[in-house]
Design an enzyme around this catalytic site. Structure first.
Site, mmCIF file in Angstrom:
data_model
loop_
_atom_site.group_PDB
_atom_site.id
_atom_site.type_symbol
_atom_site.label_atom_id
_atom_site.label_comp_id
_atom_site.label_asym_id
_atom_site.label_seq_id
_atom_site.Cartn_x
_atom_site.Cartn_y
_atom_site.Cartn_z
ATOM 1 N N SER A 1 -17.859 -89.647 -121.924
ATOM 2 C CA SER A 1 -16.681 -89.027 -121.341
ATOM 3 C C SER A 1 -15.943 -88.164 -122.348
ATOM 4 O O SER A 1 -16.319 -88.060 -123.515
ATOM 5 C CB SER A 1 -15.723 -90.105 -120.825
ATOM 6 O OG SER A 1 -15.062 -90.710 -121.916
ATOM 7 N N LYS A 2 -14.903 -87.572 -121.874
ATOM 8 C CA LYS A 2 -14.049 -86.698 -122.671
ATOM 9 C C LYS A 2 -13.656 -87.327 -124.011
ATOM 10 O O LYS A 2 -13.595 -86.664 -125.031
ATOM 11 C CB LYS A 2 -12.789 -86.405 -121.840
ATOM 12 C CG LYS A 2 -11.827 -85.435 -122.489
ATOM 13 C CD LYS A 2 -12.288 -84.008 -122.296
ATOM 14 C CE LYS A 2 -11.476 -83.056 -123.138
ATOM 15 N NZ LYS A 2 -12.194 -81.818 -123.411
ATOM 16 N N ARG A 3 -13.411 -88.619 -123.959
ATOM 17 C CA ARG A 3 -12.972 -89.307 -125.174
ATOM 18 C C ARG A 3 -14.048 -89.370 -126.243
ATOM 19 O O ARG A 3 -13.775 -89.654 -127.403
ATOM 20 C CB ARG A 3 -12.542 -90.740 -124.834
ATOM 21 C CG ARG A 3 -11.528 -90.792 -123.740
ATOM 22 C CD ARG A 3 -11.083 -92.195 -123.402
ATOM 23 N NE ARG A 3 -11.925 -93.240 -123.979
ATOM 24 C CZ ARG A 3 -11.655 -94.525 -123.872
ATOM 25 N NH1 ARG A 3 -10.578 -94.899 -123.232
ATOM 26 N NH2 ARG A 3 -12.451 -95.427 -124.408
ATOM 27 N N GLY B 1 -15.891 -86.864 -127.132
ATOM 28 C CA GLY B 1 -16.130 -85.556 -127.718
ATOM 29 C C GLY B 1 -16.265 -84.523 -126.631
ATOM 30 O O GLY B 1 -15.816 -84.740 -125.508
#
Length: 437
Positions: free
Chosen positions: A207-209, A211
RNA sequence: GCCCCCAUCGUCUAGAGGCCCAGGACACCAGGUUCUCAUCCUGGGAACAUCGGUUCGAAUCCGGUUGGGGGCGCCA
């Protein structure tokens, strides 16, 4: 029968690499089979679907060159067809109305599952089966009269004459429902292939977290679309031999669903970066320059006063140090006199005993040179070092930090040649003044 | 809780019973080249989750275990 695949994103945000990979596989499979790859925008969720998200999908696909073979179908425009199918099912007793759960929201339409055990063949996972007891009737039209995903999805796949549904793993369980719907609607079910997820280092969905997770992130960071395409194609699939750098045409030629991995794949940004570097090297000079110029302009580092061939000379000197277009920003000292000094480099190379004296001596010699070629500046510095009985490195490092502010970079003398005598000498003087005390 | 799926070096993978005391790539480590970094060259460490079965022979087939993941909406 010609193969027809489709990519069916719901435009509710940015395009995630997992979805992008699904798009890539759909596209590769269709091209490989000489068929068509279609695009369907599943924008029935009016709350979350936005025009901006639709635009993001279109741009992402265009950036990677994943062109659809027919104009995109917007699911929101197909409501009448979805509802007509529901009416048909109702009429034939394959669906019924009920106030599900007695919620008081009114009656919705539920599809009546056949009541038998079901099975289907997944091109990646093999034969999958589910007993009748686990297959419950489900809502196909909400009490507010709008069609539900399952109905819309199947009705549109029939209308688009889709032969192969290649989609994410999360739809595996839905497939039993979809197959039942196809049968009830009197249409042959397509072949299915469910792709495993792309996970992070912890094995959780990437996910976005973790990278860069959206197509736009990679684009903004300066990745080449061909490199991202190559990397993602190889994340969960391989041609069977040891080749990894594969052109779009080679991917099309080699891609098969049989060789898609059935276990999740972990995203490895480091390998992507390596691959991008490989593509960067092979990139025609003009294209590389244009992209780097765009990055410099965006960061306010572009200077029209510099010679027309200046950027080309900088890139020539930098060579494979530029793995991403945005790496050019790290060599910003080529473009501005207001370059920052790296504190650690200053500490190590300029505050060292004798360093400033060496720098001052080098400045004098460089100011007097009539030939400022890389060969000449190197010879001059070597002669100085030899005359003073010091190691060459003790002379090179202070000069490098003085003219670039950093301890790392390309061959010093080629760097100086690009900067030119005037700027080199001026920078050395400025540095002496700044750290002279 | 119920249902389903998955399991080879740190990572992506090759491997479809003997070619495998497991190959490649990225990453890592050491050495070489060198003004730093990057590149390049050489070398190195590194895996078949586990237990049992089938077989003359298993990473490959079967089963249990463990571990991981997904799904169980009037979201898509």
């Amino acid at each position: 029968m010609t193969v027809r695949t489709r990519f069916a994103p719901s435009p509710t945000g940015q395009v995630h690499i997992g979805n992008l990979r699904a798009a890539i596989y759909n596209w590769l499979y269709a091209r490989h089979a000489g068929g068509q790859c279609l695009l369907r925008i599943e924008d029935t969720d009016r709350e979350r679907s936005t025009p901006a998200a639709v635009q993001a999908v279109l741009e992402a696909l265009a950036w990677l060159g994943l062109t659809a073979d027919e104009p995109p179908l917007y699911q929101s425009a197909r409501t009448a067809a979805h509802l007509a199918a529901a009416e048909d099912l109702l009429r034939r007793g394959r669906a019924y109305k009920a106030d599900k759960g007695g919620t008081g929201q009114g009656e919705c339409v539920l599809f009546r599952m056949p009541g038998t055990d079901m099975h289907f063949h997944d091109e990646i996972k093999g034969d999958l089966a589910k007993p009748a007891a686990d297959l419950q009737d489900f809502v196909i039209v909400r009490s507010n009269g709008t069609p539900v995903f399952h109905l819309a999805n199947v009705v549109d796949d029939i209308a688009m004459r889709v032969t192969h549904v290649i989609r994410g793993d999360d739809h595996v369980e839905n497939t039993f429902r979809h197959v039942a719907l196809f049968q009830a609607l009197g249409a042959p079910a397509p072949k299915y292939a469910h792709l495993p997820m792309i996970v992070n280092a912890q094995g959780k969905p990437y996910s976005k977290r973790d990278g860069a997770a959206y197509v736009g992130d990679f684009r903004a960071k300066g990745y080449l679309p061909a490199a991202l395409l190559n990397y993602l194609a190889l994340l969960g699939w391989s041609p069977g031999d040891d080749r990894e750098l594969l052109s779009r045409d080679e991917l099309v030629r080699l891609f098969t669903l049989e060789r898609v991995q059935s276990s999740p794949a972990q995203m490895d940004p480091v390998k992507l970066q390596w691959m991008n570097g490989e593509y960067m090297r092979a990139l025609p000079r003009a294209e590389r320059e244009a992209a780097c110029r765009a990055v410099l302009e965006a960061r306010g580092l572009w200077n029209d006063a510099l010679p027309a061939d200046y950027l080309g000379r900088v890139l020539e000197v930098l060579q494979e140090r530029v793995k991403l277009f945005t790496d050019i920003a790290a060599a910003g000292y080529f473009f501005t006199e207001d370059y920052p000094y790296d504190e650690a480099a200053v500490q190590k190379r300029l505050r060292k005993p004798g360093a400033r004296e060496a720098l001052a001596a080098a400045r004098s010699v460089y100011a007097a040179l009539t030939d400022f070629s890389a060969a000449a500046t190197e010879k001059a510095l070597r002669d100085l070092a030899a005359a003073r009985g010091a190691s060459f490195g003790d002379w090179v490092h202070p000069v490098r930090v003085a003219v670039s502010g950093t301890a790392i970079g390309p061959s010093l003398f080629h760097l100086l040649e690009v900067l030119g005598q005037a700027r080199t000498v001026q920078r050395m003087a400025k540095t002496l003044e700044k750290f002279g005390g």
